[in-house]
Design a protein around this motif. Structure first.
Motif, PDB file in Angstrom:
ATOM      1  N   ASP A 247       1.403  -0.929  -0.091  1.00 41.46           N
ATOM      2  CA  ASP A 247       0.030   0.350   0.312  1.00 41.46           C
ATOM      3  C   ASP A 247       0.871   1.047  -0.367  1.00 41.46           C
ATOM      4  O   ASP A 247      -0.053   2.337   0.016  1.00 41.46           O
ATOM      5  CB  ASP A 247      -1.180   0.393   1.648  1.00 41.46           C
ATOM      6  CG  ASP A 247      -1.604  -1.001   0.765  1.00 41.46           C
ATOM      7  OD1 ASP A 247      -2.107  -1.139   0.262  1.00 41.46           O
ATOM      8  OD2 ASP A 247      -2.932  -1.082   2.485  1.00 41.46           O
ATOM      9  N   ALA A 248       1.872   1.069  -0.065  1.00 42.67           N
ATOM     10  CA  ALA A 248       3.048   2.765   0.953  1.00 42.67           C
ATOM     11  C   ALA A 248       2.307   3.128   1.251  1.00 42.67           C
ATOM     12  O   ALA A 248       2.500   4.629   1.045  1.00 42.67           O
ATOM     13  CB  ALA A 248       2.975   2.669  -0.877  1.00 42.67           C
ATOM     14  N   ASP A 249       1.705   2.855   2.547  1.00 42.57           N
ATOM     15  CA  ASP A 249       0.891   3.781   3.070  1.00 42.57           C
ATOM     16  C   ASP A 249       2.083   4.767   4.589  1.00 42.57           C
ATOM     17  O   ASP A 249       3.334   4.159   3.790  1.00 42.57           O
ATOM     18  CB  ASP A 249       0.299   3.279   4.831  1.00 42.57           C
ATOM     19  CG  ASP A 249      -0.505   2.667   4.418  1.00 42.57           C
ATOM     20  OD1 ASP A 249      -1.340   2.691   3.482  1.00 42.57           O
ATOM     21  OD2 ASP A 249      -0.983   1.408   5.650  1.00 42.57           O
ATOM     22  N   CYS A 253       5.942   3.618   4.629  1.00 40.19           N
ATOM     23  CA  CYS A 253       7.800   3.877   3.624  1.00 40.19           C
ATOM     24  C   CYS A 253       8.408   4.706   4.835  1.00 40.19           C
ATOM     25  O   CYS A 253       9.975   4.609   5.469  1.00 40.19           O
ATOM     26  CB  CYS A 253       6.865   5.191   3.190  1.00 40.19           C
ATOM     27  SG  CYS A 253       5.988   4.389   1.778  1.00 40.19           S
ATOM     28  N   GLN A 254       7.917   5.572   5.888  1.00 37.55           N
ATOM     29  CA  GLN A 254       8.879   5.644   7.163  1.00 37.55           C
ATOM     30  C   GLN A 254       9.630   4.704   7.490  1.00 37.55           C
ATOM     31  O   GLN A 254      10.393   4.927   7.881  1.00 37.55           O
ATOM     32  CB  GLN A 254       8.032   6.918   8.124  1.00 37.55           C
ATOM     33  CG  GLN A 254       7.581   8.030   7.581  1.00 37.55           C
ATOM     34  CD  GLN A 254       6.823   8.790   8.571  1.00 37.55           C
ATOM     35  OE1 GLN A 254       5.654   7.829   8.922  1.00 37.55           O
ATOM     36  NE2 GLN A 254       6.539  10.182   8.426  1.00 37.55           N
ATOM     37  N   MET A 263      10.208  -3.519   2.522  1.00 37.62           N
ATOM     38  CA  MET A 263       9.910  -3.457   1.321  1.00 37.62           C
ATOM     39  C   MET A 263       7.961  -3.293   1.831  1.00 37.62           C
ATOM     40  O   MET A 263       7.048  -3.413   2.105  1.00 37.62           O
ATOM     41  CB  MET A 263      10.534  -4.273   0.670  1.00 37.62           C
ATOM     42  CG  MET A 263       9.717  -5.568   0.199  1.00 37.62           C
ATOM     43  SD  MET A 263       7.237  -5.462   0.231  1.00 37.62           S
ATOM     44  CE  MET A 263       7.636  -6.026  -1.853  1.00 37.62           C
ATOM     45  N   THR A 264       7.796  -2.498   0.086  1.00 34.93           N
ATOM     46  CA  THR A 264       5.841  -2.455   0.346  1.00 34.93           C
ATOM     47  C   THR A 264       5.612  -2.648  -1.230  1.00 34.93           C
ATOM     48  O   THR A 264       6.727  -2.896  -2.043  1.00 34.93           O
ATOM     49  CB  THR A 264       5.410  -0.966   1.108  1.00 34.93           C
ATOM     50  OG1 THR A 264       4.076  -0.823   0.534  1.00 34.93           O
ATOM     51  CG2 THR A 264       6.410   0.038  -0.356  1.00 34.93           C
ATOM     52  N   ASN A 316      14.120   2.153  -4.297  1.00 36.64           N
ATOM     53  CA  ASN A 316      13.484   2.678  -5.280  1.00 36.64           C
ATOM     54  C   ASN A 316      12.026   3.595  -4.845  1.00 36.64           C
ATOM     55  O   ASN A 316      11.179   3.647  -5.482  1.00 36.64           O
ATOM     56  CB  ASN A 316      13.026   1.509  -6.158  1.00 36.64           C
ATOM     57  CG  ASN A 316      12.222   0.986  -5.902  1.00 36.64           C
ATOM     58  OD1 ASN A 316      11.819   0.465  -4.265  1.00 36.64           O
ATOM     59  ND2 ASN A 316      11.719   0.164  -6.277  1.00 36.64           N
ATOM     60  N   LEU A 317      12.373   4.333  -3.377  1.00 33.10           N
ATOM     61  CA  LEU A 317      11.247   4.686  -2.586  1.00 33.10           C
ATOM     62  C   LEU A 317      10.999   6.517  -3.299  1.00 33.10           C
ATOM     63  O   LEU A 317       9.813   6.783  -3.814  1.00 33.10           O
ATOM     64  CB  LEU A 317      11.080   5.162  -1.412  1.00 33.10           C
ATOM     65  CG  LEU A 317      10.610   5.194  -0.357  1.00 33.10           C
ATOM     66  CD1 LEU A 317       9.312   4.666  -0.394  1.00 33.10           C
ATOM     67  CD2 LEU A 317      10.775   5.440   1.391  1.00 33.10           C
ATOM     68  N   MET A 318      12.432   6.584  -3.581  1.00 34.03           N
ATOM     69  CA  MET A 318      12.623   8.278  -3.977  1.00 34.03           C
ATOM     70  C   MET A 318      11.367   7.907  -5.312  1.00 34.03           C
ATOM     71  O   MET A 318      11.067   9.515  -6.248  1.00 34.03           O
ATOM     72  CB  MET A 318      13.379   8.870  -3.576  1.00 34.03           C
ATOM     73  CG  MET A 318      14.032   9.526  -2.213  1.00 34.03           C
ATOM     74  SD  MET A 318      12.693  10.381  -1.647  1.00 34.03           S
ATOM     75  CE  MET A 318      12.845  10.087   0.409  1.00 34.03           C
TER      76      MET A 318
END
Ligand code: BGC
Length: 333
Positions: A247-249, A253-254, A263-264, A316-318
């Protein structure tokens, strides 16, 4: 003269009047819950896009309660909506309410989660099997070279058809590794209603049963990952055990930035929710929106669309979640 209003009349006076027409269709959006961050985004994007197209949306949220959601859908039907968009709490329990929609000749779109054994018109979702494959694949690519990996599996709500699809995707990756003796599942369970506190209990039980020697916790979404990580934190194991999510809540992500979650799976919600609004408006106007697949829900081959998902970790979050404007870089520090 004293005027007394009977409750039903009061309801009619207070309920916003909806006047449906082809130019200004009215859409009923019935959500299971708004507790997870993602559903609030889904709702906001859906409503904004539908309004842009000239529609009105009546939103109901059932707080993970089947009876309440069936009532919500029935009330939307009686308010004369042109089309229903439903995220079912329970894909099987919703069947009954869909029958009422069919009788009222109101088209139904299942959003994100499938409604089983029902005559629905469309199903718009992400590739849920791919979500599970991404989660298990992340662990599979990081197996210890010299010994069998010990993993815990925390599945989602057993009432959610998606939870089964996530598991199926995970099985696709893990089963061959289990058969080959490279992976051992030391504990597994389903987190009722996707509740973080239930996931925490499962993680506590896993540690009690299998000890602290755990390599991976394959968790099906970020909310429940948060619960599992809380249990790991209390044991001093957070960051030492690789935990997956979906979900990348923001909180997830934090955690990825901090290193307590590995990971998400990012699902571009804006894309799906605005697509759903366009499909709903088209359907209300009597058009036949194009689809790219079909899925058998037990009653029919439902015309469907499956959007792509993206595995995200620190590397690759950014370039994914932040570049897409889903979160701001400064919120992740
Ligand atoms: C959705 C996930 C969500 C979960 C809990 C699933 O059906 O696909 O994105 O995390 O429900 O609400």
């Amino acid at each position: 003269m004293k005027i007394r209003l009977v409750p039903a009349l009061l309801f009619l006076l207070l309920a916003p009047a909806v006047f449906a027409s082809k130019e200004k269709p009215v859409i009923g959006l019935s959500l299971d819950t708004l507790k997870e961050e993602r559903w609030q985004r889904d709702r906001d994007t859906f409503v904004a896009e539908a309004q842009k197209l000239g529609a009105t949306v009546i939103v109901q949220s059932a707080n993970s309660d089947d009876i309440r959601q069936i009532r919500d859908v029935e009330s939307l039907i009686s308010r004369g909506v042109d089309v229903l968009v439903v995220v079912p709490h329970n894909g099987a329990a919703m069947t009954r309410a869909i029958k009422s929609a069919n009788e009222a000749k109101i088209p139904v779109i299942a959003y994100d989660r499938l409604i089983l054994n029902a005559n629905i018109d469309y199903y718009l979702t992400f590739d849920n099997v791919k979500v599970g494959e991404a989660q298990a694949g992340y662990a599979a690519a990081r197996l210890p070279a010299d010994r069998k990996a010990r993993i815990v599996r925390i599945y989602g709500a057993p009432t959610d058809n998606n939870a089964k699809l996530f598991k199926q995707g995970q099985d696709n990756v893990l089963q061959p590794l289990i058969t080959a003796g490279k992976v051992e599942v030391v504990h597994e369970d389903w987190a009722l209603d996707w509740k973080p506190e239930n996931a925490k209990k499962i993680m506590n039980a896993a540690i009690t049963k299998a000890g602290r020697n755990i390599d991976f916790v394959v968790v099906s979404n970020d909310g429940t990952a948060g619960g599992a990580i809380q249990a790991l934190l209390e044991e001093g194991l957070a960051g030492k055990v690789l935990v997956t999510g979906q979900d990348a809540d923001l909180a997830a992500c934090q955690r990825i930035q901090r290193g307590t979650q590995a990971m998400t799976v990012y699902k571009p919600l804006k894309q799906l929710a605005s697509l759903a609004a366009r499909v709903a408006v088209d359907v209300a106007r009597g058009l036949k929106p194009a689809t790219t697949a079909t899925l058998d829900n037990g009653t029919k081959a439902v015309p469907s669309i499956f959007e792509k998902v993206i595995a995200v970790d620190k590397t690759n979050l950014m370039t994914t979640v932040v570049a897409d404007g889903f979160h701001q870089a400064e919120d992740l520090r």
